[in-house]
Design a protein around this motif. Sequence first.
Motif, PDB file in Angstrom:
ATOM      1  N   THR A  69       0.861  -1.182   0.000  1.00 38.91           N
ATOM      2  CA  THR A  69       0.000   0.000   0.000  1.00 38.91           C
ATOM      3  C   THR A  69       0.898   1.234   0.000  1.00 38.91           C
ATOM      4  O   THR A  69       2.073   1.151   0.396  1.00 38.91           O
ATOM      5  N   PRO A  70       0.374   2.388  -0.393  1.00 39.62           N
ATOM      6  CA  PRO A  70       1.192   3.607  -0.281  1.00 39.62           C
ATOM      7  C   PRO A  70       1.695   3.831   1.144  1.00 39.62           C
ATOM      8  O   PRO A  70       2.837   4.237   1.343  1.00 39.62           O
ATOM      9  N   PHE A  71       0.864   3.528   2.146  1.00 38.98           N
ATOM     10  CA  PHE A  71       1.296   3.678   3.541  1.00 38.98           C
ATOM     11  C   PHE A  71       2.492   2.774   3.839  1.00 38.98           C
ATOM     12  O   PHE A  71       3.470   3.197   4.454  1.00 38.98           O
ATOM     13  N   GLN A  72       2.426   1.523   3.411  1.00 33.68           N
ATOM     14  CA  GLN A  72       3.524   0.590   3.647  1.00 33.68           C
ATOM     15  C   GLN A  72       4.798   1.030   2.923  1.00 33.68           C
ATOM     16  O   GLN A  72       5.901   0.922   3.472  1.00 33.68           O
TER      17      GLN A  72
ATOM     18  N   ASP B 179       1.968  18.793  -1.517  1.00 32.69           N
ATOM     19  CA  ASP B 179       0.756  19.496  -1.928  1.00 32.69           C
ATOM     20  C   ASP B 179      -0.408  18.547  -2.179  1.00 32.69           C
ATOM     21  O   ASP B 179      -1.503  19.001  -2.523  1.00 32.69           O
ATOM     22  N   ALA B 180      -0.198  17.252  -2.073  1.00 33.49           N
ATOM     23  CA  ALA B 180      -1.243  16.267  -2.329  1.00 33.49           C
ATOM     24  C   ALA B 180      -1.013  15.060  -1.427  1.00 33.49           C
ATOM     25  O   ALA B 180       0.083  14.865  -0.901  1.00 33.49           O
ATOM     26  N   ASP B 181      -2.018  14.243  -1.270  1.00 28.71           N
ATOM     27  CA  ASP B 181      -1.994  13.106  -0.360  1.00 28.71           C
ATOM     28  C   ASP B 181      -1.325  11.888  -1.000  1.00 28.71           C
ATOM     29  O   ASP B 181      -1.876  11.293  -1.925  1.00 28.71           O
ATOM     30  N   PRO B 182      -0.159  11.481  -0.504  1.00 28.03           N
ATOM     31  CA  PRO B 182       0.523  10.317  -1.083  1.00 28.03           C
ATOM     32  C   PRO B 182      -0.174   8.995  -0.761  1.00 28.03           C
ATOM     33  O   PRO B 182       0.092   7.994  -1.405  1.00 28.03           O
ATOM     34  N   LEU B 183      -1.065   8.999   0.217  1.00 23.22           N
ATOM     35  CA  LEU B 183      -1.809   7.777   0.512  1.00 23.22           C
ATOM     36  C   LEU B 183      -2.873   7.518  -0.547  1.00 23.22           C
ATOM     37  O   LEU B 183      -3.268   6.379  -0.769  1.00 23.22           O
ATOM     38  N   ALA B 184      -3.335   8.573  -1.199  1.00 21.11           N
ATOM     39  CA  ALA B 184      -4.306   8.434  -2.288  1.00 21.11           C
ATOM     40  C   ALA B 184      -3.611   7.990  -3.577  1.00 21.11           C
ATOM     41  O   ALA B 184      -4.183   7.247  -4.368  1.00 21.11           O
TER      42      ALA B 184
END
Length: 89
Positions: free
Chosen positions: A27-30, A62-67
Amino acid sequence: TDVGNPWLVPGYSLHDELALFVDAKLTPFQALRAATEAPGRYFGGDFGTIATGKRADLVLLDADPLANIEHTRKIAGVMVRGRWLPAPG
């Protein structure tokens, strides 16, 4: 990343590596955790997470890396040792 490799440019190659982690089904979080918290824990440093008493080094996006992990390329600026450096432009 393999920054010691002469064919890789520090910083740019990290974004590519994060995308490859996500392509490999992390996942992006991982992927972000593998690039931040895990190395800090491994090396026993005061970096890798944001907390009182730790080094004030971080990247503001400037944007959400989890998305979308590609959002790590949308850098607003960086904080280096407590000093704010806005992105050029």
